[in-house]
Design an enzyme around this catalytic site. Structure first.
Site, mmCIF file in Angstrom:
data_model
loop_
_atom_site.group_PDB
_atom_site.id
_atom_site.type_symbol
_atom_site.label_atom_id
_atom_site.label_comp_id
_atom_site.label_asym_id
_atom_site.label_seq_id
_atom_site.Cartn_x
_atom_site.Cartn_y
_atom_site.Cartn_z
ATOM 1 N N TRP A 193 60.592 71.066 46.337
ATOM 2 C CA TRP A 193 59.373 70.538 45.682
ATOM 3 C C TRP A 193 58.923 69.240 46.341
ATOM 4 O O TRP A 193 57.811 68.784 46.103
ATOM 5 C CB TRP A 193 59.623 70.311 44.178
ATOM 6 C CG TRP A 193 59.923 71.571 43.423
ATOM 7 C CD1 TRP A 193 61.147 71.972 42.977
ATOM 8 C CD2 TRP A 193 58.998 72.601 43.025
ATOM 9 N NE1 TRP A 193 61.041 73.185 42.333
ATOM 10 C CE2 TRP A 193 59.741 73.584 42.342
ATOM 11 C CE3 TRP A 193 57.618 72.785 43.180
ATOM 12 C CZ2 TRP A 193 59.161 74.743 41.811
ATOM 13 C CZ3 TRP A 193 57.036 73.932 42.651
ATOM 14 C CH2 TRP A 193 57.789 74.888 41.983
ATOM 15 N N ASP B 121 66.605 79.285 57.659
ATOM 16 C CA ASP B 121 66.069 78.026 58.183
ATOM 17 C C ASP B 121 65.345 78.259 59.507
ATOM 18 O O ASP B 121 65.714 79.155 60.273
ATOM 19 C CB ASP B 121 67.232 77.042 58.377
ATOM 20 C CG ASP B 121 66.737 75.599 58.426
ATOM 21 O OD1 ASP B 121 65.538 75.359 58.178
ATOM 22 O OD2 ASP B 121 67.556 74.721 58.734
ATOM 23 N N ASN C 215 61.709 78.268 59.857
ATOM 24 C CA ASN C 215 60.322 78.781 59.794
ATOM 25 C C ASN C 215 59.312 77.771 60.323
ATOM 26 O O ASN C 215 58.391 78.116 61.051
ATOM 27 C CB ASN C 215 59.937 79.109 58.350
ATOM 28 C CG ASN C 215 60.763 80.229 57.778
ATOM 29 O OD1 ASN C 215 61.387 80.970 58.517
ATOM 30 N ND2 ASN C 215 60.774 80.344 56.463
ATOM 31 N N GLY C 216 59.502 76.511 59.913
ATOM 32 C CA GLY C 216 58.557 75.465 60.322
ATOM 33 C C GLY C 216 58.560 75.294 61.835
ATOM 34 O O GLY C 216 57.505 75.229 62.481
ATOM 35 N N ARG C 217 59.777 75.250 62.417
ATOM 36 C CA ARG C 217 59.878 75.074 63.880
ATOM 37 C C ARG C 217 59.302 76.276 64.623
ATOM 38 O O ARG C 217 58.671 76.140 65.660
ATOM 39 C CB ARG C 217 61.355 74.858 64.274
ATOM 40 C CG ARG C 217 61.792 73.415 64.102
ATOM 41 C CD ARG C 217 63.292 73.297 64.165
ATOM 42 N NE ARG C 217 63.915 73.780 62.948
ATOM 43 C CZ ARG C 217 65.197 74.123 62.829
ATOM 44 N NH1 ARG C 217 65.990 74.074 63.890
ATOM 45 N NH2 ARG C 217 65.686 74.520 61.678
ATOM 46 N N GLU D 91 82.805 83.502 53.979
ATOM 47 C CA GLU D 91 82.858 83.175 55.410
ATOM 48 C C GLU D 91 81.483 82.637 55.802
ATOM 49 O O GLU D 91 80.450 83.156 55.344
ATOM 50 C CB GLU D 91 83.171 84.433 56.231
ATOM 51 C CG GLU D 91 84.535 85.035 55.935
ATOM 52 C CD GLU D 91 85.684 84.109 56.306
ATOM 53 O OE1 GLU D 91 85.539 83.342 57.275
ATOM 54 O OE2 GLU D 91 86.731 84.155 55.614
ATOM 55 N N ARG E 254 75.164 73.444 57.487
ATOM 56 C CA ARG E 254 75.484 72.931 56.141
ATOM 57 C C ARG E 254 74.985 73.938 55.110
ATOM 58 O O ARG E 254 74.183 74.809 55.428
ATOM 59 C CB ARG E 254 74.850 71.559 55.918
ATOM 60 C CG ARG E 254 73.359 71.509 56.201
ATOM 61 C CD ARG E 254 72.756 70.129 55.907
ATOM 62 N NE ARG E 254 71.385 70.063 56.379
ATOM 63 C CZ ARG E 254 71.004 69.549 57.545
ATOM 64 N NH1 ARG E 254 71.894 69.008 58.357
ATOM 65 N NH2 ARG E 254 69.732 69.561 57.900
ATOM 66 N N LEU F 246 70.758 98.898 45.912
ATOM 67 C CA LEU F 246 70.634 97.829 46.915
ATOM 68 C C LEU F 246 69.937 96.647 46.248
ATOM 69 O O LEU F 246 68.783 96.733 45.842
ATOM 70 C CB LEU F 246 69.828 98.314 48.125
ATOM 71 C CG LEU F 246 69.454 97.231 49.141
ATOM 72 C CD1 LEU F 246 70.675 96.513 49.693
ATOM 73 C CD2 LEU F 246 68.631 97.823 50.286
ATOM 74 N N HIS G 246 56.593 80.681 57.352
ATOM 75 C CA HIS G 246 57.095 81.254 56.093
ATOM 76 C C HIS G 246 56.592 82.691 55.920
ATOM 77 O O HIS G 246 57.312 83.558 55.428
ATOM 78 C CB HIS G 246 56.653 80.399 54.905
ATOM 79 C CG HIS G 246 57.202 78.995 54.948
ATOM 80 N ND1 HIS G 246 58.505 78.725 55.279
ATOM 81 C CD2 HIS G 246 56.620 77.782 54.713
ATOM 82 C CE1 HIS G 246 58.708 77.400 55.243
ATOM 83 N NE2 HIS G 246 57.578 76.820 54.909
ATOM 84 N N GLU H 161 65.138 71.212 45.814
ATOM 85 C CA GLU H 161 64.714 70.044 46.604
ATOM 86 C C GLU H 161 63.406 70.308 47.359
ATOM 87 O O GLU H 161 62.749 69.372 47.814
ATOM 88 C CB GLU H 161 65.804 69.666 47.624
ATOM 89 C CG GLU H 161 67.060 69.057 47.001
ATOM 90 C CD GLU H 161 67.882 70.048 46.199
ATOM 91 O OE1 GLU H 161 68.022 71.209 46.625
ATOM 92 O OE2 GLU H 161 68.366 69.687 45.106
HETATM 93 C C1 FPP Z 1 63.418 76.702 55.584
HETATM 94 O O1 FPP Z 1 62.829 76.604 56.855
HETATM 95 C C2 FPP Z 1 62.679 77.707 54.822
HETATM 96 C C3 FPP Z 1 62.209 77.526 53.574
HETATM 97 C C4 FPP Z 1 62.436 76.297 52.802
HETATM 98 C C5 FPP Z 1 61.389 78.527 52.902
HETATM 99 C C6 FPP Z 1 61.787 79.933 53.189
HETATM 100 C C7 FPP Z 1 60.734 80.804 52.656
HETATM 101 C C8 FPP Z 1 60.393 81.998 53.153
HETATM 102 C C9 FPP Z 1 61.103 82.685 54.260
HETATM 103 C C10 FPP Z 1 59.247 82.754 52.608
HETATM 104 C C11 FPP Z 1 59.278 82.843 51.122
HETATM 105 C C12 FPP Z 1 59.305 84.227 50.779
HETATM 106 C C13 FPP Z 1 59.331 84.639 49.535
HETATM 107 C C14 FPP Z 1 59.439 86.067 49.284
HETATM 108 C C15 FPP Z 1 59.261 83.686 48.435
HETATM 109 P P1 FPP Z 1 62.014 75.301 57.255
HETATM 110 O O2 FPP Z 1 60.575 75.577 57.028
HETATM 111 O O3 FPP Z 1 62.574 74.101 56.571
HETATM 112 O O4 FPP Z 1 62.281 75.276 58.794
HETATM 113 P P2 FPP Z 1 62.294 74.018 59.759
HETATM 114 O O5 FPP Z 1 63.669 73.418 59.645
HETATM 115 O O6 FPP Z 1 62.055 74.644 61.082
HETATM 116 O O7 FPP Z 1 61.197 73.089 59.336
#
Ligand code: FPP
Length: 277
Positions: free
Chosen positions: A103, A54, A56-58, A234, A221, A164, A71, A101
């Site tokens: 999508w 979690d 990536n967006g932030r 854990e 969560r 692996l 991402h 979810e």
């Molecule tokens: C949640 O962070 C992240 C996701 C829903 C997507 C994760 C996807 C990747 C890391 C890349 C995909 C890679 C492959 C190989 C398919 P968020 O964007 O909801 O973060 P935020 O809470 O900051 O908005």
């Protein structure tokens, strides 16, 4: 870093110069100041670590970039940390890349993640003999286009002999998985469904259950991730955004895991002995 157990025999890309820190930034080695690590015994290490990636967006937003950049950076972190986990003796890594979810997200973001998946698989297929990672996919593939499904199948088939293992959970939902397993049992004509019946129809059927589930990005969560398999996992929550999550942070999570007392609903052996005497 702190674990010198089983080493993989290909080029180690992970930075090994960092010292292991726990969640409070404390050095988690022996404290002798000798720089000689007290290694967790191999049996104390998690065999399977799963990540809810979690933040990536932030991460992108903080840099004034569109979410897709987060991402992209996040996908690079999967590559690096899978290899690092292998190098410290963890043999299964699962990452939650796209949920049932997800999508609901904007079309542009979904397309960017799907493209990242195809790019990731094309790279993996090109570098398979070098990286020696076994690819497995958790989730319902029927929603993906033919090209993506073909790449997934090829990656699974060509990597089947490697130890692996990287499970990519994509179009994955824990509830969806359980419903899928129950329906498979019903199709087999089973009238009294057991736990084993469900387990052998899960997407993870040939994978060990996760010992440690790490969620980055500050939320605490499971978000429909590995609901069945997380029975005695854990949980470890980190405020760090996934694109910033490093080898040092994996060390901190593993060090924290090694300090936990896993009783699986039983009592400690010595407490049981006291109660019996
Ligand atoms: C949640 O962070 C992240 C996701 C829903 C997507 C994760 C996807 C990747 C890391 C890349 C995909 C890679 C492959 C190989 C398919 P968020 O964007 O909801 O973060 P935020 O809470 O900051 O908005």
């Amino acid at each position: 870093m702190f674990w010198n157990g089983k080493k993989r025999n290909h080029t180690q890309k992970a930075d090994r110069s960092l010292s292991p820190k726990d969640g409070n930034g404390q050095d988690c080695r022996d404290g002798s100041g000798s720089g000689q690590a007290t290694l967790p015994p191999k049996e104390a290490m998690p065999r399977h670590i799963a990540f809810i990636m979690d933040g990536n967006g932030r991460w992108a937003k903080k840099r004034g970039l569109p979410r897709e950049y987060g991402h992209k950076e996040g996908a690079a972190v999967i590559r690096r940390l899978t290899e690092y986990c292998g190098s410290i003796g963890i043999n299964t890594v699962t990452v939650y890349a796209f949920s049932t979810e997800n999508w609901k997200r904007p079309e542009r973001e979904i397309s960017a993640i799907m493209k990242l998946l195809r790019d990731y698989l094309n790279d993996a297929l090109r570098e398979m003999e070098k990286n020696r990672i076994r690819f497995c996919f958790l989730g319902d593939r029927s929603r993906f286009d033919g090209e993506t499904r073909r790449l997934m199948q090829e990656a699974e088939e060509r990597s089947v002999g490697y130890t692996l293992r990287l499970n990519l959970a994509i179009n994955y939902g824990g509830r969806d998985e359980i419903v899928h397993a129950v329906n498979a049992c019903l199709r087999e004509g089973i009238t009294e469904i057991s736990e084993d019946d469900i387990s052998r129809h899960l997407y993870t059927k040939d994978s060990p259950e996760p010992d440690l589930i790490v969620r980055t990005g500050g939320e605490q969560r499971l978000s429909n991730f590995l609901l069945w398999q997380s029975e005695y996992a854990e949980l470890y929550f980190s405020p760090i955004l996934w694109p910033d999550f490093s080898e040092r942070d994996v060390d901190a999570a593993v060090a924290d895991f090694c300090r936990r007392n896993r009783r699986y609903g039983a009592v400690d052996v010595q407490d049981g002995a006291k109660a019996d005497s």
